[in-house]
Write an enzyme that holds these catalytic residues in place. Structure first.
Site, PDB file in Angstrom:
ATOM      1  N   GLU A  99       0.813  -1.211   0.000  1.00 42.55           N
ATOM      2  CA  GLU A  99       0.000   0.000   0.000  1.00 42.55           C
ATOM      3  C   GLU A  99       0.853   1.272   0.000  1.00 42.55           C
ATOM      4  O   GLU A  99       0.600   2.189  -0.762  1.00 42.55           O
ATOM      5  CB  GLU A  99      -0.910  -0.030   1.239  1.00 42.55           C
ATOM      6  N   ASP A 100       1.861   1.305   0.856  1.00 37.84           N
ATOM      7  CA  ASP A 100       2.590   2.565   1.067  1.00 37.84           C
ATOM      8  C   ASP A 100       3.877   2.692   0.264  1.00 37.84           C
ATOM      9  O   ASP A 100       4.410   3.777   0.127  1.00 37.84           O
ATOM     10  CB  ASP A 100       2.948   2.727   2.563  1.00 37.84           C
TER      11      ASP A 100
END
Ligand code: MN
Length: 749
Positions: A99-100
């Site tokens: 996600e990051d």
């Protein structure tokens, strides 16, 4: 034995609540210290996952200024408390990497294998779901969706560890985010922890959420509880001493822990029952952990001898576990100074299940890796689900819940506005569209799932965000019926198609009647209202229709013949003085290429008329017969032979409904008529007669034999399909030449 009543409190202490406050405490070294239950190879894999995650998050900081990696380490540490396996710990360390940090799933598969990559991917998908707390009654669906999306219970456990750490460090977040995240925790994650039997986490999440939702109430209540704890310290330690002494006297080795209700549960009790703090009396209690199951009952006896039990408060959750697998004996005793004190008695195994629920599976596997008992106990929670299913009504209900939760037969998807819709498994885009509104379904042209254009037959998956594109002119496609799963969508599509068919046939009917009227020399179909209103009423009486629209639909669907209605309408219009235009008549006839017979205003029949024309079953006319047409009420045109008694009766009574009809020169099919054959009885007669009819190239469609076996002669009635009178004559001649046939003739009514 624990001697300090408060040491067993189930509330996290201030230090426990902020383990990430110091980056050092959350360091990887500390995590490694908790991994003694894993093999060296496992630990090496975890180290690699750590290095990978550390690199991926390099330069990112937590809100408190710590390196971001302290968060995944803390999540992994919680998973290590539950003794989850190496795959789960690796996934915990990398749970924010996709996600990051732009890491791809393929990359994880290659470096750490598919199982770990699947776990991380599952967590990433959950991360993308945002629960909108403004939507009431959606919490239950959202919980189910979370559980349904996680194909592996480890994903849920890591997610709970993630949430727990985020809640513990929420003080570092801006205040504006407290409300949303805390409500979500209270409504979604705490109940999931409870459902899975993770009681410690359940209580911690509730208390943390309470603290950030209502900081002031939390503060006040917390102070009140402290005060009361101090006031009661003497009482608590006296009870603890007396109980310990009693068990020692009976030679039983037990662990006694003081326990108190969580702040949130005290608050909820005060809130729901409108009580003041001092009125909530059952805040304190003791938990007694005993070696064996039978010790629990013996221990109960010991306690009941020491203090008087409060009637009606005993609960045996050992024999009949609670719905989430919880087992314990509960009893409330009247202690010194008449104070009520609650006791829970259970074995160590029950205690682990009670605190860790589904995670007990790994806890047991880890603590006694080579023991059969550990295997048995480890699956106890899951086994208990099956056991209690057979025992209690509650349990059956629970199993239903579990089935929905862990083996969902529904899919949960989002509208673009984040409303959750539950649909049966296998439901398609069109089911979704109709679930929103039939207007949406009826006008669907295309759909986007998670932002991508997808076919309407696409099956939906949990968590999909589905967007329907509609257009005013769009209409349901009959092909949708082949893939929709819900009854709602099916019936809405069917209903629409039927309505459309009616509208379409109405349009068509109007066009056909206008055309028919033009052939009668009248240029335009008169409006229903206005000068020709009475004419329309007469026409409707003639056709037997209730309304103009119905008549037009009937024409469009072939239930009525446009030329006949047009002819009648022309006659009626002539009565009002509207004369046909001779020129128009000849143009129309020239244009439509109709032959001379049509110009005489006669309806020509060739057998291709379908349901709009019936050949009367009484006289069964065939081409070559002189015929008349009777426009029946709601049954279309009925064709009788001119000499048919039934037809003659109708002509006398209902003359205005008769139309001139005639046969086309070359009818397109055969017509049924009835032939009566008189035969002498004998073996094989029927077969001979039948083959005689076949020899004349006619088909028998029905045989009816009189049952007069004693007679020497019998009449047999055949329904025979013939082309015309000439063909019928051939059949009769053929029959008359057949052995055993005495007489053969057409049936006349
Ligand atoms: Mn996280």
């Amino acid at each position: 034995m624990t001697t300090e009543a408060d040491s067993g409190t189930l509330l996290p202490t201030a230090e426990q609540a902020h383990p990430a406050a110091s980056a050092a405490a959350a360091s990887f070294a500390a995590l490694l210290g908790k991994l003694d239950y894993l093999s060296a190879t496992d630990i090496e894999h975890i180290r690699q996952a750590y290095r990978f995650a550390d690199e991926a998050h390099l330069g990112q900081l937590r809100k408190n200024g710590d390196p971001y990696i302290t968060h995944p380490i803390a999540v992994a540490a919680q998973c290590a408390e539950w003794k989850l396996d190496a795959q789960a710990l690796m996934a915990a360390l990398m749970h924010d990497a996709i996600e990051d940090c732009g890491v791809t799933k393929e990359e994880l598969v290659e470096r750490f294998g598919a199982p770990v990559a699947e776990l991380v991917d599952g967590l990433t998908k959950l991360e993308k779901l945002e629960f909108d707390t403004r939507e009431q009654n959606q919490a239950e669906s959202f919980r189910k969706m979370l559980l349904a999306m996680a194909k592996d219970v480890r994903v849920i456990l890591i997610k709970l560890a993630d949430r727990t750490h985020n809640m513990r460090t929420m003080g570092d977040m801006p205040r504006s985010k407290w409300q949303r995240i805390s409500s979500e925790t209270l409504e979604i994650y705490a109940p999931i922890a409870h459902r899975l039997g993770l009681n410690f986490t359940y209580r911690e999440l509730q208390d943390l959420a309470f603290r950030f939702l209502h900081p002031w109430r939390y503060e006040v209540l917390s102070k009140a509880l402290n005060k009361s704890r101090n006031r009661r310290r003497d009482l608590i330690s006296r009870v603890q001493r007396e109980v310990e002494a009693e068990f020692v006297r009976h030679g039983m080795s037990v662990r006694i822990m003081g326990r108190e209700k969580t702040l949130y549960s005290v608050y909820r009790k005060m809130d729901s029952k409108h009580l003041s703090f001092s009125q909530v009396t059952d805040i304190y209690g003791f938990r007694i952990v005993l070696p064996e199951l039978t010790d629990c009952y013996t221990g109960l006896g010991v306690l009941h001898q020491l203090y008087k039990p409060l009637p009606g408060k005993f609960r045996d959750y050992v024999a009949i576990p609670k719905v989430n697998g919880y087992q314990s004996l509960h009893t409330t005793l009247i202690g010194p100074f008449g104070t009520n004190i609650e006791f829970q008695l259970r074995t160590h195994a029950m205690d682990v299940v009670a605190e860790s629920g589904v995670a007990a599976h790994w806890l047991y596997k880890a603590s006694e890796p080579n023991s059969d008992t550990s295997q048995r106990l480890g699956t106890q929670w899951l086994q208990s689900l099956l056991d209690i299913q057979q025992e209690t009504r509650d349990a059956a209900e629970f199993w239903d819940h579990i089935k929905i939760d862990l083996f969902p037969d529904a899919v949960y998807v989002f509208t673009p506005k984040s409303k959750i819709m539950a649909l049966p498994r296998g439901a398609t885009v069109m089911d979704f569209a109709y679930a929103i509104h039939s207007d949406v379904g009826n006008h669907t042209v295309s759909a986007r799932i998670n932002g991508e254009q997808r076919p309407l037959r696409t099956e939906l998956a949990n968590g999909d965000v589905v967007e329907i594109v509609t257009a005013d002119k769009a209409e349901p496609n009959p092909a949708w019926l082949s893939f929709v799963k819900t009854g709602r969508a099916r019936s809405k599509i069917r209903h629409h198609l039927k309505t459309v068919a009616q509208e379409k046939s109405h349009e068509l009917g109007e066009r056909m009647l206008s055309q028919a009227l033009r052939s009668e020399g009248i240029a335009t179909l008169p409006a229903e209202e206005g000068p020709y209103h009475a004419t329309w009423e007469k026409l409707l009486r003639f056709t037997g229709n209730k309304a103009r629209d119905e008549l037009l639909s009937d024409i469009g669907m072939g239930k009525r013949i446009a030329s006949m209605v047009g002819k009648k309408l022309a006659v009626l219009l002539a009565e009002t003085g509207l004369k046909p235009d001779a020129l128009l008549i000849s143009t129309e006839r020239y244009a439509s290429g109709r032959d001379e017979s049509a110009s005489q205003g006669v309806v020509t029949l060739d057998g291709s008329e379908g349901v709009s024309v019936q050949y009367a079953p009484c006289c069964k006319p065939i081409p070559g017969d002189r015929i008349v047409g009777y426009l029946g009420r709601g049954e279309g045109l009925v064709v009788h032979a001119e000499d048919c008694p039934t037809g003659k009766r109708l002509l006398l009574r209902d003359g205005e409904r008769f139309l001139e009809v005639e046969w086309a020169d070359e009818p397109v099919r055969s017509f049924d008529t009835t032939v009566v054959v008189t035969v002498t009885n004998g073996k094989g007669v029927l077969a001979r007669v039948a083959s005689s009819i076949a020899a004349a190239e006619a088909d028998i469609t029905h045989v009816d034999m009189g049952d007069e076996p004693a007679q020497t002669a019998t009449d047999i009635r055949f329904s025979v399909a013939v082309r015309d009178r000439q063909h019928l004559a051939d059949v009769l001649r053929s029959l008359k030449r057949t052995t055993s046939v005495l007489k053969a003739q057409r049936y006349k009514p």
